[in-house]
Design an enzyme around this catalytic site. Structure first.
Site, PDB file in Angstrom:
ATOM      1  N   GLU A 202       0.824  -1.209   0.000  1.00 50.82           N
ATOM      2  CA  GLU A 202       0.000   0.000   0.000  1.00 50.82           C
ATOM      3  C   GLU A 202       0.857   1.257   0.000  1.00 50.82           C
ATOM      4  O   GLU A 202       0.457   2.290  -0.545  1.00 50.82           O
ATOM      5  CB  GLU A 202      -0.974  -0.023   1.175  1.00 50.82           C
ATOM      6  CG  GLU A 202      -2.048  -1.101   1.025  1.00 50.82           C
ATOM      7  CD  GLU A 202      -3.102  -1.062   2.109  1.00 50.82           C
ATOM      8  OE1 GLU A 202      -3.226  -0.012   2.777  1.00 50.82           O
ATOM      9  OE2 GLU A 202      -3.803  -2.072   2.293  1.00 50.82           O
TER      10      GLU A 202
ATOM     11  N   HIS B 168       4.776  -9.196  17.468  1.00 47.31           N
ATOM     12  CA  HIS B 168       5.443 -10.366  18.031  1.00 47.31           C
ATOM     13  C   HIS B 168       6.829 -10.567  17.452  1.00 47.31           C
ATOM     14  O   HIS B 168       7.757 -10.975  18.169  1.00 47.31           O
ATOM     15  CB  HIS B 168       4.619 -11.639  17.820  1.00 47.31           C
ATOM     16  CG  HIS B 168       5.199 -12.815  18.544  1.00 47.31           C
ATOM     17  ND1 HIS B 168       5.909 -13.799  17.909  1.00 47.31           N
ATOM     18  CD2 HIS B 168       5.213 -13.119  19.879  1.00 47.31           C
ATOM     19  CE1 HIS B 168       6.324 -14.683  18.802  1.00 47.31           C
ATOM     20  NE2 HIS B 168       5.913 -14.290  20.006  1.00 47.31           N
TER      21      HIS B 168
ATOM     22  N   LYS C 120      10.338 -10.919  27.045  1.00 47.73           N
ATOM     23  CA  LYS C 120      10.424 -10.117  25.820  1.00 47.73           C
ATOM     24  C   LYS C 120      10.548  -8.633  26.130  1.00 47.73           C
ATOM     25  O   LYS C 120      10.977  -7.840  25.295  1.00 47.73           O
ATOM     26  CB  LYS C 120       9.198 -10.388  24.942  1.00 47.73           C
ATOM     27  CG  LYS C 120       9.113 -11.844  24.485  1.00 47.73           C
ATOM     28  CD  LYS C 120       7.780 -12.191  23.848  1.00 47.73           C
ATOM     29  CE  LYS C 120       7.718 -13.673  23.501  1.00 47.73           C
ATOM     30  NZ  LYS C 120       6.399 -14.071  22.953  1.00 47.73           N
TER      31      LYS C 120
END
Length: 342
Positions: free
Chosen positions: A115, A274, A315
């Site tokens: 896009e 993620h 994380k």
């Protein structure tokens, strides 16, 4: 029912229960009777307004600190966003960040790549949320929320992509190497630099990532129009063109592992979110995190997972400076970037 001998608490004691003393910012909004501008409101009041405005204010302060470290120390800023962010006018804001080297690594979806390219050819149009889908289909107009994308954009996009695939396949044959998705994005930026007019590519994220050598990762590169065009190309040409995503996981993880400090700025959730925080798992978590999302955590999805969940996986560092802004990114992200850099 009270036990025998139990002291009866008076209703007034319940209602007017004694409280502990607390310190902190006093809740206060801007007085519009004063001579103030947007910068004053964002800088001086957002943290004190409460609710999600406070989260926006915290995001501004965290990012200011990130940018300060970036100017004096070594920190890698990861930027992740879903394709709908590029569908909207946030595309130009992300492009600004890439142009001025405010971010170091980009992770997005296939729509976030294609896009961006398509908007260099023809613009998307602001439409309506509730126009009949069958009517739009008959007119060859695709709808993304209240944004319209006529099919002629994709028809023109295929012309460019067919030529681009030819160049990639020729390179694959000459070098006997399979190109990675990250190299795909880099080569696409190089192709745009050569094929598109300056005024068109000036607002492109891909173009500035290429010019400033910002690695742009797209683990699901075929999950969109690029995949459609690649399908047509391979079927019609009986092509052996391949794209390697395994090589990119090594590159992305190595960037995180070899960084002195890291910051993760994520719009939306899904795969980009993620991919970034999982890469930071290999260094025991990111130092800074700014999440902007409307996803909820109740269904256990990664998109709605708050920073505390990331901490449980390693994380995000336990001592990290982080904030989650629960809001539509098209509303708050321009304010945050303005508050940090303007």
């Amino acid at each position: 029912m009270r036990e025998k001998g139990e002291k009866i608490t008076q209703p007034k004691d319940i209602i007017l229960k004694k409280s502990d003393e607390i310190n902190g910012l006093e809740v206060e909004g801007p007085s519009l009777d004063n001579d103030i501008d947007l910068k004053d409101i964002i800088t001086n009041y957002y943290q004190k307004i409460g609710f999600q405005a406070t989260a926006v204010g915290n995001a501004i302060n965290i990012w200011k600190n990130i940018d300060k470290i970036k100017q004096t120390d070594e920190i890698t800023v990861f930027m992740g966003y879903t394709s709908n962010m590029v569908s909207s006018g946030l595309r130009e804001i992300i492009s600004y960040l890439a142009k001025h080297n405010k971010i170091d690594v980009i992770v997005t979806t296939a729509g976030g790549v294609e896009e961006d390219f398509i908007k260099c050819l023809k613009p998307f149009i602001v439409g309506e949320w509730d126009l009949d889908g069958n009517y739009l289909r008959e007119k060859g107009i695709n709808r993304i929320g209240n944004i319209y994308v006529p099919n002629d954009r994709y028809i023109e996009f295929e012309t460019y992509m067919t030529e681009f695939f030819e160049l990639l396949e020729k390179k694959q044959q000459q070098t006997n190497n399979i190109i990675s998705a990250q190299e795909f994005c880099y080569e696409l930026g190089k192709y745009m630099d050569r094929k598109l007019p300056d005024e068109a590519k000036e607002k492109s994220i891909i173009y500035w990532a290429y010019k400033n050598n910002i690695p742009m990762f797209c683990p699901a590169i075929t999950d969109g129009s690029i995949g459609d065009m690649l399908y047509f190309y391979k079927i019609e040409r009986k092509s052996n063109l391949k794209i390697d995503i395994a090589e990119d996981i090594v590159k992305l993880n190595d960037i995180a592992v070899n960084s002195k400090k890291t910051a993760c700025i994520v719009l939306g959730g899904s795969l980009p979110k993620h991919s970034i925080i999982n890469a930071n798992l290999f260094r025991e978590g990111t130092d800074y995190a700014i999440y902007i999302t409307t996803a909820i955590p109740n269904d256990g999805s990664l998109s709605g997972a708050p920073p505390e969940e990331g901490i449980s996986w390693g994380k995000i560092q336990s001592k990290a400076d982080f904030v989650e802004v629960w809001a539509d990114a098209t509303i708050v992200f321009p304010l945050i970037v303005y508050g940090v850099f303007k």
